[in-house]
Design a protein around this motif. Structure first.
Motif, PDB file in Angstrom:
ATOM      1  N   TRP A   1      -6.986   9.668  -0.108  1.00 38.73           N
ATOM      2  CA  TRP A   1      -6.847   8.221  -0.315  1.00 38.73           C
ATOM      3  C   TRP A   1      -6.070   7.605   0.839  1.00 38.73           C
ATOM      4  CZ3 TRP A   1      -9.681   6.123  -4.038  1.00 38.73           C
ATOM      5  CH2 TRP A   1     -10.082   6.923  -5.113  1.00 38.73           C
ATOM      6  N   ASN A   2      -6.786   6.937   1.743  1.00 38.72           N
ATOM      7  CA  ASN A   2      -6.135   6.236   2.849  1.00 38.72           C
ATOM      8  C   ASN A   2      -5.408   4.994   2.374  1.00 38.72           C
ATOM      9  OD1 ASN A   2      -7.510   8.145   4.386  1.00 38.72           O
ATOM     10  ND2 ASN A   2      -8.048   6.672   5.987  1.00 38.72           N
ATOM     11  N   SER A   3      -5.831   4.451   1.237  1.00 36.12           N
ATOM     12  CA  SER A   3      -5.235   3.220   0.733  1.00 36.12           C
ATOM     13  C   SER A   3      -5.091   3.303  -0.777  1.00 36.12           C
ATOM     14  CB  SER A   3      -6.098   2.006   1.110  1.00 36.12           C
ATOM     15  OG  SER A   3      -5.583   0.819   0.538  1.00 36.12           O
TER      16      SER A   3
ATOM     17  N   ASP B   1       0.837  -1.189   0.000  1.00 31.45           N
ATOM     18  CA  ASP B   1       0.000   0.000   0.000  1.00 31.45           C
ATOM     19  C   ASP B   1       0.879   1.249   0.000  1.00 31.45           C
ATOM     20  OD1 ASP B   1      -1.746   2.228   1.050  1.00 31.45           O
ATOM     21  OD2 ASP B   1      -3.205   0.608   0.974  1.00 31.45           O
TER      22      ASP B   1
ATOM     23  N   ARG C   1      -8.957  -1.082  -6.122  1.00 39.42           N
ATOM     24  CA  ARG C   1      -8.876  -1.399  -4.699  1.00 39.42           C
ATOM     25  C   ARG C   1      -8.497  -0.193  -3.846  1.00 39.42           C
ATOM     26  NH1 ARG C   1      -4.569  -5.006  -4.144  1.00 39.42           N
ATOM     27  NH2 ARG C   1      -5.177  -5.204  -1.949  1.00 39.42           N
ATOM     28  N   ALA C   2      -8.261   0.940  -4.466  1.00 35.40           N
ATOM     29  CA  ALA C   2      -7.958   2.150  -3.691  1.00 35.40           C
ATOM     30  C   ALA C   2      -9.216   2.612  -2.958  1.00 35.40           C
ATOM     31  CB  ALA C   2      -7.450   3.252  -4.614  1.00 35.40           C
ATOM     32  N   SER C   3      -9.021   3.229  -1.778  1.00 35.16           N
ATOM     33  CA  SER C   3     -10.201   3.604  -0.990  1.00 35.16           C
ATOM     34  C   SER C   3     -10.047   4.975  -0.349  1.00 35.16           C
ATOM     35  CB  SER C   3     -10.477   2.563   0.102  1.00 35.16           C
ATOM     36  OG  SER C   3      -9.462   2.564   1.073  1.00 35.16           O
ATOM     37  N   ARG C   4     -11.192   5.678  -0.340  1.00 37.74           N
ATOM     38  CA  ARG C   4     -11.337   6.948   0.354  1.00 37.74           C
ATOM     39  C   ARG C   4     -12.435   6.769   1.390  1.00 37.74           C
ATOM     40  NH1 ARG C   4     -11.102  10.867  -4.860  1.00 37.74           N
ATOM     41  NH2 ARG C   4      -9.296  12.136  -4.315  1.00 37.74           N
ATOM     42  N   PRO C   5     -12.110   6.559   2.663  1.00 39.18           N
ATOM     43  CA  PRO C   5     -13.161   6.367   3.668  1.00 39.18           C
ATOM     44  C   PRO C   5     -13.982   7.646   3.849  1.00 39.18           C
ATOM     45  CG  PRO C   5     -11.032   5.596   4.483  1.00 39.18           C
ATOM     46  CD  PRO C   5     -10.778   6.371   3.225  1.00 39.18           C
TER      47      PRO C   5
ATOM     48  N   LYS D   1      -1.034  11.139   2.070  1.00 37.36           N
ATOM     49  CA  LYS D   1      -2.064  11.161   1.031  1.00 37.36           C
ATOM     50  C   LYS D   1      -1.615  11.975  -0.178  1.00 37.36           C
ATOM     51  CE  LYS D   1      -5.899  10.461   4.275  1.00 37.36           C
ATOM     52  NZ  LYS D   1      -5.145  10.318   5.523  1.00 37.36           N
TER      53      LYS D   1
ATOM     54  N   HIS E   1      -1.081   9.910  -3.633  1.00 37.82           N
ATOM     55  CA  HIS E   1      -1.979  10.360  -4.696  1.00 37.82           C
ATOM     56  C   HIS E   1      -1.182  11.036  -5.815  1.00 37.82           C
ATOM     57  CE1 HIS E   1      -5.851  12.820  -5.785  1.00 37.82           C
ATOM     58  NE2 HIS E   1      -5.458  12.031  -6.769  1.00 37.82           N
TER      59      HIS E   1
ATOM     60  N   TRP F   1     -10.859  14.534   1.861  1.00 38.86           N
ATOM     61  CA  TRP F   1     -11.155  13.685   0.718  1.00 38.86           C
ATOM     62  C   TRP F   1      -9.826  13.129   0.248  1.00 38.86           C
ATOM     63  CZ3 TRP F   1     -11.798  14.597  -5.034  1.00 38.86           C
ATOM     64  CH2 TRP F   1     -12.675  13.671  -5.617  1.00 38.86           C
TER      65      TRP F   1
END
Length: 403
Positions: A395-397, A138, A383-387, A249, A253, A393
């Motif tokens: 990207w945590n992952s 990650d 599979r990237a994620s923004r909780p 991030k 990003h 806003w």
């Protein structure tokens, strides 16, 4: 008439730039009746407001007030909070805010920041030594996140083997239930579990110097009282949270944006020493996760013919300003060498980000070392994620594969 903006609405935070475009074009001073708050979306307006440091705009209700705070409408100016127990110093106006900020500023002076370059480069390469043989990992959490959290651990007197715990704690604190937002910083005890023991050790004279904690222990409030361990730890939250949350991030990003534009990636990798500091500024503009910060008025202020009354609030949509067509041509395009004369990602005026020099140095080094050692990489976008969050806003992952 069907348009509605509300930062606590999950639909808004699923795609905030789309709402910002409408706000900038049609509603530059947008009234959120439920919260008795005005949202400012244009770069020039926010630049103008944030340079006003005469007590017109204060953060006495917090810089990121929750929905519960905003739901209570004010009938006139809101005073500073009580001194005891002392909340986070950003909630106060001058002179207390300035005094406590100076106490935490020692490690962030330009000369001291420059001296950290070797340490940051060492941390970046240590992580790459571990991660690159794995082939996939990650980019946010395991590379940039651990490096940034390790730097924060150094600054606040924690062992770097806690970097993963610090990163997880801070990321968890930025999550929000739909419609509620986050609580004020000093209401998140998970942060203080790390920091209070540091202050207690330094009060007892144990361990190495921790300039931030040591300065806070030497500080005296206007009534002559010293800070308790809890109060001193709360003042360290700006470093603890801001230093851990934002830089990873932006780095991850930003590298993703470059990887999706092979021509730009090739241009940047030609001479990283010369190009990365330029690309860094576009990464900050385009990828900075913070969306807004709030202030409460103590004096009337008029903008675009609308007079905002004492007790009402404004939220400065920093992320909207970063995409304002009036300041940046084609703002939704990522252009690595875009000319950037002004930037609001670190704020402006009295509350300008204390760690801006450190953030720029960390981003430069982490991006440089990555491009130096990773000739090919691919982001697994699916599979990237923004909780969910009401105020960021980011990207945590970002899963990545390296070639």
């Amino acid at each position: 008439m069907s348009f509605r903006y509300d930062p606590f609405d999950p639909a808004v935070m699923a795609d905030p730039p789309a709402y910002y475009r409408v706000l900038r074009e049609q509603y530059p001073v947008y009234y959120l009746e439920q919260w008795d708050t005005y949202a400012l979306s244009r770069f020039a307006d926010i630049w103008k407001v944030l340079e006003v440091n005469d007590g017109t705009f204060v953060a006495s209700e917090g810089t990121l007030p929750s929905a519960a705070v905003l739901a209570a409408h004010n009938d006139g100016p809101v005073p500073d909070p009580p001194l005891h127990p002392l909340p986070f110093h950003a909630n106060f106006d001058a002179p207390l805010y300035d005094e406590v900020r100076r106490a935490t500023a020692t490690p962030f002076r330009p000369r001291k920041i420059a001296a950290l370059a070797t340490r940051i480069r060492e941390l970046a390469n240590e992580r790459l030594d571990v991660l690159l043989p794995r082939g996939h990992f990650d980019l946010t959490a395991e590379y940039a996140g651990i490096v940034a959290a390790s730097v924060v651990c150094d600054l606040v007197g924690l062992p770097t083997d806690l970097a993963g715990d610090v990163l997880a704690t801070v990321n968890a604190g930025s999550l929000a239930e739909p419609g509620s937002g986050v609580e004020v910083a000093d209401a998140r005890p998970g942060y203080l579990d790390h920091l209070i023991p540091v202050v207690a050790r330094r009060r007892a004279g144990e361990g190495d110097e921790v300039p931030i904690a040591d300065n806070l222990l030497g500080y005296r409030l206007p009534d002559g009282a010293a800070l308790t361990d809890h109060e001193a730890a709360v003042q360290m939250l700006g470093v603890f949270i801001g230093g851990t949350e934002t830089v990873p991030k932006i780095v991850a990003h930003g590298l993703w944006e470059l990887s999706s534009r092979p021509d730009q990636l090739a241009a940047v990798t030609e001479d990283v020493a010369a190009t990365v500091p330029i690309a860094r500024e576009e990464m900050i503009r385009y990828c900075a996760p913070a969306q807004w910060f709030a202030r409460t008025l103590r004096r009337p202020f008029t903008l675009h013919g609308i007079t905002i009354r004492p007790g009402q609030r404004i939220i400065s949509l920093i992320a909207s300003a970063n995409r304002d067509e009036r300041e940046y041509p084609a703002p939704d395009d990522f252009v690595w060498n875009r000319p950037i004369e002004r930037l609001l990602a670190f704020g402006r005026g009295q509350h300008f980000c204390l760690g801006s020099h450190l953030a720029r140095l960390e981003i430069t080094i982490m991006v440089t070392e990555w491009l130096r050692r990773v000739p090919e990489f691919h982001v697994d976008a699916a599979r990237a994620s923004r909780p969910p969050s009401s105020f960021q806003w980011g990207w945590n992952s970002i899963p990545v594969e390296v070639g």
